[in-house]
Design a protein around this motif. Sequence first.
Motif, PDB file in Angstrom:
ATOM      1  N   GLN A   1       0.841  -1.050   0.008  1.00 44.38           N
ATOM      2  CA  GLN A   1       0.302   0.604   0.211  1.00 44.38           C
ATOM      3  C   GLN A   1       1.173   1.508  -0.159  1.00 44.38           C
ATOM      4  O   GLN A   1       2.160   1.870   0.740  1.00 44.38           O
ATOM      5  N   ASP A   2       1.153   2.257  -0.421  1.00 41.99           N
ATOM      6  CA  ASP A   2       1.108   3.833  -0.760  1.00 41.99           C
ATOM      7  C   ASP A   2       1.253   4.372   0.520  1.00 41.99           C
ATOM      8  O   ASP A   2      -0.651   4.644   0.615  1.00 41.99           O
ATOM      9  N   LYS A   3       1.738   4.841   1.205  1.00 40.76           N
ATOM     10  CA  LYS A   3       2.112   5.872   2.110  1.00 40.76           C
ATOM     11  C   LYS A   3       3.206   7.147   1.669  1.00 40.76           C
ATOM     12  O   LYS A   3       3.808   7.103   0.671  1.00 40.76           O
ATOM     13  N   TRP A   4       1.903   8.192   2.635  1.00 40.12           N
ATOM     14  CA  TRP A   4       3.068   9.539   2.522  1.00 40.12           C
ATOM     15  C   TRP A   4       4.374   9.430   3.229  1.00 40.12           C
ATOM     16  O   TRP A   4       3.540   9.456   4.215  1.00 40.12           O
ATOM     17  N   VAL A   5       5.373   9.610   2.792  1.00 35.10           N
ATOM     18  CA  VAL A   5       6.479   9.711   3.357  1.00 35.10           C
ATOM     19  C   VAL A   5       7.338  10.761   2.964  1.00 35.10           C
ATOM     20  O   VAL A   5       8.335  11.029   1.643  1.00 35.10           O
ATOM     21  N   PRO A   6       7.506  12.007   3.997  1.00 33.93           N
ATOM     22  CA  PRO A   6       8.363  13.120   3.429  1.00 33.93           C
ATOM     23  C   PRO A   6       9.457  12.527   3.386  1.00 33.93           C
ATOM     24  O   PRO A   6      10.109  11.598   4.323  1.00 33.93           O
ATOM     25  N   ASN A   7      10.171  13.700   2.676  1.00 31.08           N
ATOM     26  CA  ASN A   7      11.359  13.328   2.496  1.00 31.08           C
ATOM     27  C   ASN A   7      12.681  14.361   3.213  1.00 31.08           C
ATOM     28  O   ASN A   7      12.781  15.114   2.756  1.00 31.08           O
ATOM     29  N   PRO A   8      13.146  13.474   4.509  1.00 36.80           N
ATOM     30  CA  PRO A   8      13.999  14.536   5.321  1.00 36.80           C
ATOM     31  C   PRO A   8      14.688  14.704   5.154  1.00 36.80           C
ATOM     32  O   PRO A   8      15.425  15.966   5.478  1.00 36.80           O
ATOM     33  N   SER A   9      15.435  14.399   3.621  1.00 35.27           N
ATOM     34  CA  SER A   9      16.900  15.155   3.445  1.00 35.27           C
ATOM     35  C   SER A   9      16.417  16.722   2.527  1.00 35.27           C
ATOM     36  O   SER A   9      17.281  16.849   1.777  1.00 35.27           O
ATOM     37  N   SER A  10      15.092  16.684   2.175  1.00 41.44           N
ATOM     38  CA  SER A  10      14.298  17.745   1.638  1.00 41.44           C
ATOM     39  C   SER A  10      14.686  18.887   1.827  1.00 41.44           C
ATOM     40  O   SER A  10      13.771  19.145   2.808  1.00 41.44           O
ATOM     41  N   LYS A  11      15.807  20.030   2.221  1.00 36.33           N
ATOM     42  CA  LYS A  11      15.985  21.030   2.141  1.00 36.33           C
ATOM     43  C   LYS A  11      15.662  22.026   1.974  1.00 36.33           C
ATOM     44  O   LYS A  11      16.641  23.552   2.465  1.00 36.33           O
ATOM     45  N   SER A  12      15.190  22.370   0.034  1.00 34.94           N
ATOM     46  CA  SER A  12      15.032  23.349  -0.674  1.00 34.94           C
ATOM     47  C   SER A  12      14.028  24.082   0.069  1.00 34.94           C
ATOM     48  O   SER A  12      13.600  23.675   0.888  1.00 34.94           O
ATOM     49  N   GLU A  13      14.238  25.182   0.030  1.00 40.56           N
ATOM     50  CA  GLU A  13      12.814  26.447   0.329  1.00 40.56           C
ATOM     51  C   GLU A  13      11.786  26.325   0.159  1.00 40.56           C
ATOM     52  O   GLU A  13      10.576  26.408   0.852  1.00 40.56           O
ATOM     53  N   ALA A  14      11.925  25.036  -1.266  1.00 45.12           N
ATOM     54  CA  ALA A  14      10.620  25.050  -2.053  1.00 45.12           C
ATOM     55  C   ALA A  14       9.972  23.585  -1.041  1.00 45.12           C
ATOM     56  O   ALA A  14       8.300  23.611  -0.914  1.00 45.12           O
ATOM     57  N   HIS A  15      10.828  22.746  -0.848  1.00 45.74           N
ATOM     58  CA  HIS A  15      10.530  21.888   0.220  1.00 45.74           C
ATOM     59  C   HIS A  15      10.406  22.132   1.223  1.00 45.74           C
ATOM     60  O   HIS A  15       8.450  21.277   1.749  1.00 45.74           O
ATOM     61  N   LEU A  16      10.913  23.039   2.238  1.00 41.50           N
ATOM     62  CA  LEU A  16      10.380  23.578   3.819  1.00 41.50           C
ATOM     63  C   LEU A  16       9.021  24.020   3.148  1.00 41.50           C
ATOM     64  O   LEU A  16       7.975  24.058   4.654  1.00 41.50           O
ATOM     65  N   ASP A  17       8.674  24.751   1.927  1.00 44.21           N
ATOM     66  CA  ASP A  17       7.269  25.507   2.528  1.00 44.21           C
ATOM     67  C   ASP A  17       6.277  24.517   1.940  1.00 44.21           C
ATOM     68  O   ASP A  17       5.112  24.566   2.241  1.00 44.21           O
ATOM     69  N   MET A  18       6.406  23.599   1.328  1.00 48.47           N
ATOM     70  CA  MET A  18       5.274  22.441   0.905  1.00 48.47           C
ATOM     71  C   MET A  18       5.614  21.487   2.718  1.00 48.47           C
ATOM     72  O   MET A  18       4.125  21.913   2.471  1.00 48.47           O
ATOM     73  N   PHE A  19       6.478  21.802   3.189  1.00 53.47           N
ATOM     74  CA  PHE A  19       6.135  20.998   4.755  1.00 53.47           C
ATOM     75  C   PHE A  19       5.432  21.538   5.652  1.00 53.47           C
ATOM     76  O   PHE A  19       4.720  21.099   6.262  1.00 53.47           O
ATOM     77  N   ARG A  20       5.714  23.197   5.546  1.00 48.34           N
ATOM     78  CA  ARG A  20       4.550  24.300   6.330  1.00 48.34           C
ATOM     79  C   ARG A  20       3.548  24.215   5.943  1.00 48.34           C
ATOM     80  O   ARG A  20       1.884  24.280   6.884  1.00 48.34           O
ATOM     81  N   PHE A  21       3.014  24.057   4.300  1.00 47.79           N
ATOM     82  CA  PHE A  21       1.605  23.635   4.258  1.00 47.79           C
ATOM     83  C   PHE A  21       1.011  22.317   4.662  1.00 47.79           C
ATOM     84  O   PHE A  21       0.088  22.818   4.594  1.00 47.79           O
ATOM     85  N   VAL A  22       1.540  21.330   4.818  1.00 50.09           N
ATOM     86  CA  VAL A  22       0.869  20.326   4.765  1.00 50.09           C
ATOM     87  C   VAL A  22       0.808  20.130   6.146  1.00 50.09           C
ATOM     88  O   VAL A  22      -0.603  19.825   6.488  1.00 50.09           O
ATOM     89  N   GLY A  23       1.143  20.892   6.957  1.00 46.42           N
ATOM     90  CA  GLY A  23       1.410  21.368   8.044  1.00 46.42           C
ATOM     91  C   GLY A  23      -0.263  22.156   8.574  1.00 46.42           C
ATOM     92  O   GLY A  23      -1.085  21.703   9.865  1.00 46.42           O
ATOM     93  N   ARG A  24      -0.243  23.051   8.095  1.00 46.52           N
ATOM     94  CA  ARG A  24      -1.247  24.220   8.125  1.00 46.52           C
ATOM     95  C   ARG A  24      -2.167  23.846   7.558  1.00 46.52           C
ATOM     96  O   ARG A  24      -3.302  23.844   8.433  1.00 46.52           O
ATOM     97  N   LEU A  25      -2.213  22.740   6.486  1.00 47.25           N
ATOM     98  CA  LEU A  25      -3.706  21.267   6.960  1.00 47.25           C
ATOM     99  C   LEU A  25      -4.239  20.976   7.055  1.00 47.25           C
ATOM    100  O   LEU A  25      -4.618  20.792   8.029  1.00 47.25           O
ATOM    101  N   MET A  26      -3.125  20.072   7.968  1.00 46.42           N
ATOM    102  CA  MET A  26      -4.144  18.825   8.906  1.00 46.42           C
ATOM    103  C   MET A  26      -3.945  20.405  10.446  1.00 46.42           C
ATOM    104  O   MET A  26      -4.836  19.830  10.835  1.00 46.42           O
ATOM    105  N   GLY A  27      -3.495  20.874  10.874  1.00 50.80           N
ATOM    106  CA  GLY A  27      -3.621  22.618  11.575  1.00 50.80           C
ATOM    107  C   GLY A  27      -5.344  22.686  11.165  1.00 50.80           C
ATOM    108  O   GLY A  27      -6.247  22.964  12.424  1.00 50.80           O
ATOM    109  N   VAL A  28      -5.927  23.340  10.033  1.00 50.21           N
ATOM    110  CA  VAL A  28      -6.849  23.769   9.807  1.00 50.21           C
ATOM    111  C   VAL A  28      -7.914  22.717   9.863  1.00 50.21           C
ATOM    112  O   VAL A  28      -9.077  22.281  10.334  1.00 50.21           O
TER     113      VAL A  28
END
Length: 91
Positions: A1-28
């Motif tokens: 089964q496919d699961k969503w696994v964040p890549n911990p080595s993703s450190k670019s500003e674009a990737h960090l923005d995507m992580f923040r977005f998912v965090g905000r989405l979860m918070g909402v």
Amino acid sequence: QDKWVPNPSSKSEAHLDMFRFVGRLMGVAIRTESAIELDLPSLVWKVLVGEVLTLADIAAVDELFGKEMETLRAVKSQEQWDAHEKTWQVR
């Protein structure tokens, strides 16, 4: 089964923005009591809620690593350890 696994080595500003977005989405979703379908493996959600990870959680994401860890945990003597001929490198 496919699961969503964040890549911990993703450190670019674009990737960090995507992580923040998912965090905000979860918070909402939590604040509005709305369910979102975000299929995270236990390896991810347990860390988020402060639960202890198990070898089974890791094996669910990386089966080969899980099997290797089970093999190493079964080692009872120096001779058994030496027979595995493992070398370790810390990055």
